[in-house]
Design a protein around this motif. Sequence first.
Motif, PDB file in Angstrom:
ATOM      1  N   THR A 157       1.672  -7.001   2.120  1.00 51.79           N
ATOM      2  CA  THR A 157       2.482  -5.794   2.241  1.00 51.79           C
ATOM      3  C   THR A 157       1.763  -4.678   1.507  1.00 51.79           C
ATOM      4  O   THR A 157       0.858  -4.911   0.708  1.00 51.79           O
ATOM      5  N   GLN A 200       3.426  -1.457  -3.879  1.00 49.96           N
ATOM      6  CA  GLN A 200       4.368  -0.410  -4.264  1.00 49.96           C
ATOM      7  C   GLN A 200       3.688   0.574  -5.195  1.00 49.96           C
ATOM      8  O   GLN A 200       2.854   0.209  -6.015  1.00 49.96           O
ATOM      9  N   SER A 201       4.062   1.805  -5.053  1.00 49.67           N
ATOM     10  CA  SER A 201       3.507   2.858  -5.885  1.00 49.67           C
ATOM     11  C   SER A 201       4.032   2.719  -7.310  1.00 49.67           C
ATOM     12  O   SER A 201       5.200   2.407  -7.534  1.00 49.67           O
ATOM     13  N   ASP A 202       3.134   2.953  -8.255  1.00 47.63           N
ATOM     14  CA  ASP A 202       3.560   2.935  -9.649  1.00 47.63           C
ATOM     15  C   ASP A 202       3.955   4.335 -10.118  1.00 47.63           C
ATOM     16  O   ASP A 202       4.298   4.543 -11.271  1.00 47.63           O
TER      17      ASP A 202
END
Length: 128
Positions: free
Chosen positions: A111, A114-116
């Motif tokens: 996937t 996710q952005s940090d």
Amino acid sequence: MAFNEEYTGLTKDEIIKKEYKKLSGIYTKLNAKTKKSVNSLMNEAAFMAASLYELRQIINVKGYTEEYQNGANQKGVKKSSEIEIYNTMIKNFSAVMKQLTDLLPKDEPKTKPQSDGFDDFIDSREDI
């Protein structure tokens, strides 16, 4: 692959079989059609791996150089025949392994990570 101490005391044929078994395990993900065409490459890779192991053992005992004499007055030291064979074979082995590796299916990313928030922070700071 070829330089395992687990091969001590084994015959060359036994080493070839072990190497082929390792390669077969790696390439189980290939589809049946591709696997048939890859079989000869795996056989060659297994043979070369066993041969490289064998050559390495000889080089460890005899060394990297050997003396030569051509006629009465010409003599010296040159790299050993085993080193020359080893160098050629390791190049061929690497080429075969690259061919085999290129045939492996590419893993798709699971996937999107996710952005940090760091990129968003930097983007918001550009206006300043």
